[in-house]
Motif scaffolding. Structure first.
Motif, PDB file in Angstrom:
ATOM      1  N   LYS A  33       0.837  -1.210   0.000  1.00  0.00           N
ATOM      2  CA  LYS A  33       0.000   0.000   0.000  1.00  0.00           C
ATOM      3  C   LYS A  33       0.866   1.253   0.000  1.00  0.00           C
ATOM      4  O   LYS A  33       0.548   2.237  -0.657  1.00  0.00           O
ATOM      5  N   ALA A  36       2.257   1.592  -3.524  1.00  0.00           N
ATOM      6  CA  ALA A  36       1.193   2.018  -4.427  1.00  0.00           C
ATOM      7  C   ALA A  36       0.839   3.485  -4.211  1.00  0.00           C
ATOM      8  O   ALA A  36       0.652   4.237  -5.173  1.00  0.00           O
ATOM      9  N   ALA A  37       0.761   3.905  -2.958  1.00  0.00           N
ATOM     10  CA  ALA A  37       0.432   5.299  -2.655  1.00  0.00           C
ATOM     11  C   ALA A  37       1.555   6.245  -3.084  1.00  0.00           C
ATOM     12  O   ALA A  37       1.296   7.391  -3.441  1.00  0.00           O
ATOM     13  N   THR A  39       3.431   5.914  -5.663  1.00  0.00           N
ATOM     14  CA  THR A  39       3.614   5.930  -7.118  1.00  0.00           C
ATOM     15  C   THR A  39       2.325   6.266  -7.852  1.00  0.00           C
ATOM     16  O   THR A  39       2.136   5.858  -8.984  1.00  0.00           O
ATOM     17  N   THR A  40       1.435   6.997  -7.210  1.00  0.00           N
ATOM     18  CA  THR A  40       0.197   7.378  -7.873  1.00  0.00           C
ATOM     19  C   THR A  40       0.489   8.376  -8.983  1.00  0.00           C
ATOM     20  O   THR A  40       1.425   9.171  -8.889  1.00  0.00           O
ATOM     21  N   GLY A  41      -0.312   8.322 -10.014  1.00  0.00           N
ATOM     22  CA  GLY A  41      -0.107   9.223 -11.138  1.00  0.00           C
ATOM     23  C   GLY A  41       1.188   8.922 -11.859  1.00  0.00           C
ATOM     24  O   GLY A  41       1.490   7.784 -12.170  1.00  0.00           O
TER      25      GLY A  41
END
Length: 70
Positions: A33, A36-37, A39-41
């Motif tokens: 998580k 993932a958070a 590497t957003t966008g």
């Protein structure tokens, strides 16, 4: 030469990886998580953004591997 022995050890480590991962499912989810958070966008993952979560996961893997050896 002991080249085949190296491959045997590597295969053994890979074989037990799913077992170790199942013992650290919570820690792996938290780390995932975080990655993932982070590497957003269009952001790229940068070193040490999730270092704390990685260390917790690494410790869990190490402890699970030690338990398996005993």
């Amino acid at each position: 030469m002991s080249g085949s022995n190296v491959w045997s050890r590597s295969r053994e480590r890979l074989r037990v990886f799913p077992e170790l991962l199942s013992q650290c499912a919570g820690e792996a989810a938290v780390y995932g998580k975080c990655v993932a958070a982070s590497t957003t966008g269009k952001q790229e993952l940068k070193k040490d953004l999730c270092a704390k979560e990685f260390e917790v996961l690494k410790t869990c893997f190490t402890n699970a591997a030690r338990k398996r050896i005993r």
